[in-house]
Design an enzyme around this catalytic site. Structure first.
Site, PDB file in Angstrom:
ATOM      1  N   LYS A  78      -4.849   6.013   3.915  1.00 64.97           N
ATOM      2  CA  LYS A  78      -5.935   5.025   3.995  1.00 64.97           C
ATOM      3  C   LYS A  78      -6.271   4.508   5.393  1.00 64.97           C
ATOM      4  O   LYS A  78      -6.430   3.308   5.596  1.00 64.97           O
ATOM      5  CB  LYS A  78      -5.592   3.809   3.123  1.00 64.97           C
ATOM      6  CG  LYS A  78      -5.438   4.084   1.665  1.00 64.97           C
ATOM      7  CD  LYS A  78      -5.017   2.855   0.911  1.00 64.97           C
ATOM      8  CE  LYS A  78      -3.598   2.454   1.249  1.00 64.97           C
ATOM      9  NZ  LYS A  78      -3.028   1.530   0.271  1.00 64.97           N
ATOM     10  N   ASP A  83       1.843  -2.005  -4.097  1.00 64.33           N
ATOM     11  CA  ASP A  83       0.843  -2.871  -4.743  1.00 64.33           C
ATOM     12  C   ASP A  83       0.710  -2.616  -6.251  1.00 64.33           C
ATOM     13  O   ASP A  83       0.444  -3.540  -7.021  1.00 64.33           O
ATOM     14  CB  ASP A  83      -0.524  -2.776  -4.046  1.00 64.33           C
ATOM     15  CG  ASP A  83      -1.023  -1.350  -3.855  1.00 64.33           C
ATOM     16  OD1 ASP A  83      -0.274  -0.404  -4.156  1.00 64.33           O
ATOM     17  OD2 ASP A  83      -2.171  -1.175  -3.404  1.00 64.33           O
TER      18      ASP A  83
HETATM   19  C1  BGC Z   1      -0.905   4.658  -1.309  1.00 64.68           C
HETATM   20  C2  BGC Z   1      -0.232   3.949  -2.469  1.00 64.68           C
HETATM   21  C3  BGC Z   1      -1.013   2.718  -2.868  1.00 64.68           C
HETATM   22  C4  BGC Z   1      -2.461   3.079  -3.121  1.00 64.68           C
HETATM   23  C5  BGC Z   1      -3.307   1.877  -3.511  1.00 64.68           C
HETATM   24  C6  BGC Z   1      -2.361   4.887  -1.610  1.00 64.68           C
HETATM   25  O1  BGC Z   1      -3.000   5.410  -0.489  1.00 64.68           O
HETATM   26  O2  BGC Z   1      -0.277   5.878  -1.042  1.00 64.68           O
HETATM   27  O3  BGC Z   1       1.101   3.607  -2.126  1.00 64.68           O
HETATM   28  O4  BGC Z   1      -0.443   2.169  -4.033  1.00 64.68           O
HETATM   29  O5  BGC Z   1      -3.005   3.679  -1.964  1.00 64.68           O
HETATM   30  O6  BGC Z   1      -3.337   0.910  -2.520  1.00 64.68           O
END
Ligand code: BGC
Length: 492
Positions: A175, A211
């Site tokens: 992200k 989360d």
């Molecule tokens: C992450 C997860 C996270 C999700 C939602 C993903 O990119 O790898 O760990 O729960 O995003 O935030």
């Protein structure tokens, strides 16, 4: 230049509407996934989840199925004051949370958003954690909490290999984050080191929380049948309570443990090739983490807008939109924000919003263009909802079979901007889950600040369990005698 109004088809802007619709539909076809296809996707995920849980096979699993060391959901006796950090969603936040036992409620006393500038998101890990520690210091001062050493729940929403509740090694950034020197390191250590570097305050125990887990736990205090947490926001992921006997990587056969599936990585081994469109491939190639988190890139808020932009651009190149004239803005990656999709799909104001957005993007549009743009948004967001549904169906079906039930009634705690803000995402998701998991009755509960309150809840449950296990250790001797007696009884 080829961009001129004379490019309008000779039969006028509406004359060849039918053939235009057909041609647009042809380009959108790869996004439309039939029920059979979704069932197939769900079956593939089921196999990958089993691989992820396996003691040896997990090394090559793209769906990591990470143990969280959360073995219990709230039982309503938790209480106390906690700090929470929330990193990895839309904002970075610091919170002060109070868990009230008598009222079975979690109160957010106060919270503060701290911006994380782009240069920190892509800088060194040390800088990132110094920034976090500084935000926390500022918050403690504003709350007059500096003197108290409170336990801290750290919602860190990235895939982590957890060794214990307070030891959590980052597998990789996702992200848009990409700080050096953090992958492969224990995040709790990095936070503590940053706090010690300052030396002007301290924290007590730390519980690390994804989360999804925070979301499950925050709903679990209200509804004790909540045993799944799901996020459809900047990223996407889900966790659920798995039988310990299936969690081959952690010792013990009894009870359950929450597993962070990291379903965003589904497809990283190429198993979704037939589902990916040329646009998905382009989004992946230009992302900061090419080749990974394939499933997430088809679903989550970080990418949906960009998929739509690429489709609009393609349709423009094919002269099916904007008289074949793209604008500078439309040619710029990231210019079509995911929130535009929600605005354009709004049932009443959608078309008006579409016109405003297309104008803002400097496009020379007509009414047909606005309608086509809306169709593109709808197609891309529907696919996202249906893919999520396939994945969620895999989980609920698994829980049902795990427990040998003909019928399962369960609750999913959900959070994330896409789920919350999009006008019909949740309806589409639910409708598809009903078809894909017909023997499960799934209730969706929007979490109230799962990453904040949920993190406090995990910390509170961890404390309760630590307290209870300390009590058990105290009475070790007697337990053994009782056990012996039981054994004798059984022998008779
Ligand atoms: C992450 C997860 C996270 C999700 C939602 C993903 O990119 O790898 O760990 O729960 O995003 O935030």
């Amino acid at each position: 230049h080829h961009c001129s109004s004379s490019q309008t088809s000779p039969s006028g802007p509406f004359g060849s509407e039918l053939s235009l619709t057909l041609q647009v539909q042809k380009h959108l076809e790869p996004f439309r996934l039939s029920l059979e296809k979704l069932q197939d996707v769900s079956a593939r995920l089921r196999k990958d989840m089993i691989r992820g849980l396996g003691k040896h096979s997990h090394h090559r699993a793209s769906v990591k199925m990470l143990p969280t060391f959360v073995r219990a959901t709230p039982d309503g006796t938790e209480k106390g004051d906690f700090l929470a950090l929330d990193l990895g969603g839309t904002n970075f936040r610091v919170l002060h949370v109070r868990v009230l036992e008598e009222e079975q409620r979690v109160l957010k006393m106060d919270s503060q958003i701290c911006a994380i500038p782009q240069d920190i998101m892509l800088g060194t890990g040390e800088k990132l954690f110094d920034h976090i520690a500084a935000c926390l210091a500022e918050f403690l001062d504003s709350q007059k909490l500096r003197g108290q050493t409170l336990p801290l729940g750290f919602t860190f929403s990235f895939p982590c290999e957890q060794k214990e509740i307070d030891k959590s090694i980052l597998i990789r950034w996702t992200k848009g984050f990409n700080c050096s020197g953090v992958e492969g390191e224990d995040v709790v250590n990095l936070l503590k080191e940053a706090i010690h570097r300052r030396g002007d305050y301290d924290i007590s125990s730390v519980a690390m929380v994804n989360d999804t887990v925070g979301t499950m736990m925050s709903c679990g205090y209200r509804d004790q049948s909540c045993e799944i947490g799901m996020i459809i926001g900047t990223g996407t992921n889900a966790c659920y309570m798995e039988e310990m006997k299936n969690v081959k990587r952690v010792e013990g056969e009894d009870g359950r443990m929450c597993i962070n599936t990291e379903w965003g990585g589904f497809g990283d081994d190429g198993c979704l090739k037939d589902v990916l469109t040329e646009f998905d491939e382009e989004v992946d190639k230009t992302s900061i983490n090419p080749g990974v988190h394939t499933f997430e890139k088809m679903i989550s808020g970080m990418y949906l807008g960009e998929i739509v932009r690429l489709v609009l651009l393609k349709l423009t190149e094919e002269k099916l939109l904007f008289r074949g004239c793209p604008s500078e803005a439309l040619l710029t990656p990231g210019s079509f924000e995911t929130r535009f999709i929600s605005e354009i799909e709004e049932p009443d104001s959608g078309l008006e919003n579409a016109k405003k957005i297309l104008t803002k993007l400097d496009l020379d549009w007509d009414l047909v263009d606005a309608c086509v743009a809306r169709l593109v948004c709808d197609t891309v967001s529907s696919r996202s909802a249906r893919l999520c549904a396939a994945a969620l169906a895999t989980i609920v079906n698994r829980i049902r079979i795990n427990r040998g039930l003909d019928h399962l009634k369960t609750t999913v705690g959900v959070d994330g901007t896409v789920y919350r803000k999009h006008p019909n995402f949740s309806d589409e998701l639910q409708a598809a889950v009903r078809l894909l998991a017909p023997k499960c009755d799934v209730t969706f509960l929007i979490s109230e600040d799962g990453s904040g309150k949920g993190a406090a809840m995990v910390t509170a449950v961890a404390q309760r369990l630590a307290l209870q296990s300390r009590l058990l250790e105290d009475s070790d001797g007697e337990d053994e005698e009782e056990e012996e007696e039981e054994k004798c009884d059984a022998n008779i």
